[in-house]
Design a protein around this motif. Structure first.
Motif, short mmCIF file in Angstrom:
data_model
loop_
_atom_site.label_atom_id
_atom_site.label_comp_id
_atom_site.label_asym_id
_atom_site.label_seq_id
_atom_site.Cartn_x
_atom_site.Cartn_y
_atom_site.Cartn_z
N ASP A 153 -27.65 -1.84 -27.20
CA ASP A 153 -27.22 -3.22 -26.97
C ASP A 153 -28.32 -4.05 -26.30
O ASP A 153 -28.05 -5.12 -25.74
N SER A 154 -29.56 -3.56 -26.36
CA SER A 154 -30.67 -4.30 -25.79
C SER A 154 -31.93 -3.98 -26.58
O SER A 154 -32.01 -2.97 -27.29
N ALA A 155 -32.92 -4.85 -26.46
CA ALA A 155 -34.19 -4.62 -27.15
C ALA A 155 -34.82 -3.31 -26.68
O ALA A 155 -35.37 -2.54 -27.48
N LYS A 156 -34.73 -3.05 -25.39
CA LYS A 156 -35.30 -1.82 -24.83
C LYS A 156 -34.63 -0.59 -25.43
O LYS A 156 -35.29 0.36 -25.82
N GLY A 157 -33.29 -0.60 -25.49
CA GLY A 157 -32.57 0.54 -26.04
C GLY A 157 -32.88 0.76 -27.50
O GLY A 157 -33.00 1.91 -27.96
N ILE A 158 -33.02 -0.31 -28.26
CA ILE A 158 -33.33 -0.19 -29.68
C ILE A 158 -34.72 0.40 -29.87
O ILE A 158 -34.93 1.29 -30.70
N ALA A 159 -35.70 -0.10 -29.10
CA ALA A 159 -37.06 0.41 -29.22
C ALA A 159 -37.16 1.87 -28.81
O ALA A 159 -37.87 2.66 -29.43
N GLU A 160 -36.43 2.25 -27.77
CA GLU A 160 -36.47 3.64 -27.29
C GLU A 160 -35.85 4.61 -28.29
O GLU A 160 -36.17 5.80 -28.30
#
Length: 201
Positions: A153-160
């Motif tokens: 649910d966040s750009a960080k989570g998607i990239a990780e």
């Protein structure tokens, strides 16, 4: 490089299954020999010089088993050994890096994915199709938390979780499960292009 990621995932899965199967074989053979030792008759003064013997029936036949504490005078050329299970289990253990290790060794920092061409489009797709389950407070009925603790649910989570998104939603249709959120084929292609661009960049 992106295709190598898929091959890497298949190899990792095969090694995990090899580890499980050989581990079961190792435990099974260990329990068998424990039971065999406990069942030996050691009071029969066997002419062969064996420490004990046992008779067992299985598969329509009868097995006569004798145990020697030291090697007999003549060792059979076809002596069966039960060591491969333990060796393969340990070797496969050494070949199983954790998910974070794969990420660090094969793909680099997550910022690389966030900066890759197409990330904004992928973020919109994932937020629309995946974040209702993969979030701190899932909106899908019956879920108490994000499956496997994966937050998208966040750009960080998607990239990780770039590799998992590519494998589960880009290369395959495993996610969303049963395509409940109706991810379009073109959206899966966007995910593939983004990940490949990140790997080639």
């Amino acid at each position: 490089m992106a295709d190598f990621t898929a091959m890497e995932a298949w190899v990792a899965s095969a090694v995990r299954w090899l580890h499980v199967v050989t581990g079961i074989a190792w435990i099974g053979s260990s329990f068998y020999f424990i039971a065999l030792d406990l069942g030996l008759h050691r009071d029969r003064n066997l002419a062969s010089g064996a420490d004990g013997e046992d008779w067992q029936g299985r598969g329509g036949g009868v097995h006569h088993i004798q145990k020697y504490l030291a090697a007999p005078e003549q060792m059979p050329e076809d002596l069966g050994r039960f060591e491969w299970e333990s060796y393969v289990t340990w070797l496969s253990t050494l070949s199983l890096p954790g998910e974070n290790d794969w990420e660090a060794q094969a793909e680099g920092p997550s910022r690389h994915y966030a900066e890759a061409e197409g990330f904004a489009d992928v973020q919109d797709i994932v937020l629309g199709s995946c974040s209702m389950c993969h979030s701190a407070e899932p909106g899908w009925e019956g879920l108490q938390g994000a499956p496997k603790g994966v937050h998208l649910d966040s750009a960080k989570g998607i990239a990780e979780n770039a590799k998992a998104i590519y494998l589960q939603a880009g290369l395959s249709r495993a996610m969303p499960p049963a395509d409940l959120s109706f991810m379009e084929r073109t959206e899966r292609e966007v995910i593939r292009r983004w990940f490949r661009a990140a790997m080639e960049g």
